[in-house]
Scaffold this active site. Structure first.
Site: not given
Ligand code: NAP
Length: 247
Positions: A155, A159
């Site tokens: 991961y 990133k």
């Molecule tokens: P989440 O709640 O798990 O949602 C992930 C989203 O991405 C879902 O809509 C999922 O939809 C979609 N997705 C995953 N794989 C995909 C693929 N191969 N093709 C198309 N869509 C895909 O994640 P989140 O926490 O909101 O995170 C969103 C972004 O922020 C990510 O890039 C994550 O790495 C980053 N981030 C999150 C955090 C945190 O603390 N939450 C911190 C830093 C960065 P489907 O399952 O329908 O595909």
């Protein structure tokens, strides 16, 4: 997109069906942007789009890791909503494991979705943006890409790769009127972090100067600024939205 107004601009938000992506889609829709939500689960993407305020939003089933699906989705969005002016590469996954136990598939799947997926979408929208000399790309990276994290070599590498992609795209396209920036969220309350137990959350809180996990809306507010006219002179930057974790 006009210099002063983004209303009516078409935006693609990958992973907009829940979590951070959904908050970004909602903030964009509130600002009058027409949003195309992309996710592997097309029904969830359509449902999320239907909940947004305003007209013209739609959901698309697409795996960002598959270049053919991405090219077809970009064509479908442009045919139904018009030229894409904003791309948010937000879709992301985790497959955590300690290095010695990490399987090839765990490494490859995370790079394919988080890094190659952003490349696939960026390449697919760029030709049109360059022709129109207008466009904004925003990549959602992570503080983990800046600091590293034990158990997340795959991961963190994906990133950190996004940071390099952001800066390279920014340099390559600046002369063609296209900006590219990134947001590095810290720990944000979503499905992705819901698996953490109370002890892990408590020790995380202690490492965050502002003393709390963030909310998806905190990232969405920064995203709306970076794609909007107020950021017209900002490109190639990584903005941490992390309660002060990285400074
Ligand atoms: P989440 O709640 O798990 O949602 C992930 C989203 O991405 C879902 O809509 C999922 O939809 C979609 N997705 C995953 N794989 C995909 C693929 N191969 N093709 C198309 N869509 C895909 O994640 P989140 O926490 O909101 O995170 C969103 C972004 O922020 C990510 O890039 C994550 O790495 C980053 N981030 C999150 C955090 C945190 O603390 N939450 C911190 C830093 C960065 P489907 O399952 O329908 O595909």
């Amino acid at each position: 997109m006009s210099e002063t107004d983004i209303r009516g601009t078409v935006a693609v938000v990958t992973g907009g069906s829940r979590g951070i992506g959904h908050a970004i889609a909602a903030a964009f829709a509130d600002a009058g942007i027409v949003v195309a939500i992309v996710g592997r689960n097309g029904e969830a993407a359509e449902r999320a789009a239907a909940e947004l305020p305003g007209a013209g939003h739609a959901g698309y089933a697409c795996d960002v890791a598959d270049p053919a699906q991405v090219d077809a989705t970009v064509k479908a969005v442009e045919a139904s909503a018009g030229p894409i002016g904003i791309l948010v590469n937000n879709a992301g996954i985790t497959r955590d494991n300690i290095l010695l136990r990490m399987k090839d598939e765990e490494f490859d799947e995370v790079i394919a979705a988080n890094l190659k997926g952003a490349f696939n979408f960026t390449r697919a929208v760029t030709r049109g943006m360059m022709k129109r000399r207008d466009g904004v790309i925003l990549n959602i990276t992570s503080v983990v890409g800046l600091m590293g994290n034990a158990g997340q070599a795959n991961y963190a590498a994906s990133k950190a790769g996004l940071v390099g992609l952001t800066k390279s795209v920014a340099k390559e396209l600046a002369g063609r009127g296209v900006r590219c920036n990134a947001i590095a969220p810290g720990f944000i309350e979503t499905d992705m972090t819901a698996a953490l137990d109370e002890g892990q959350v408590e020790s995380l809180r202690e490492s965050i100067p502002l003393g709390a996990l963030g909310r998806p809306e905190d990232v969405a507010a920064a995203a709306l600024f970076l794609v909007g006219p107020g950021a017209r002179y900002i490109t190639g930057q990584v903005l941490a939205v992390d309660g002060g974790m990285v400074m």
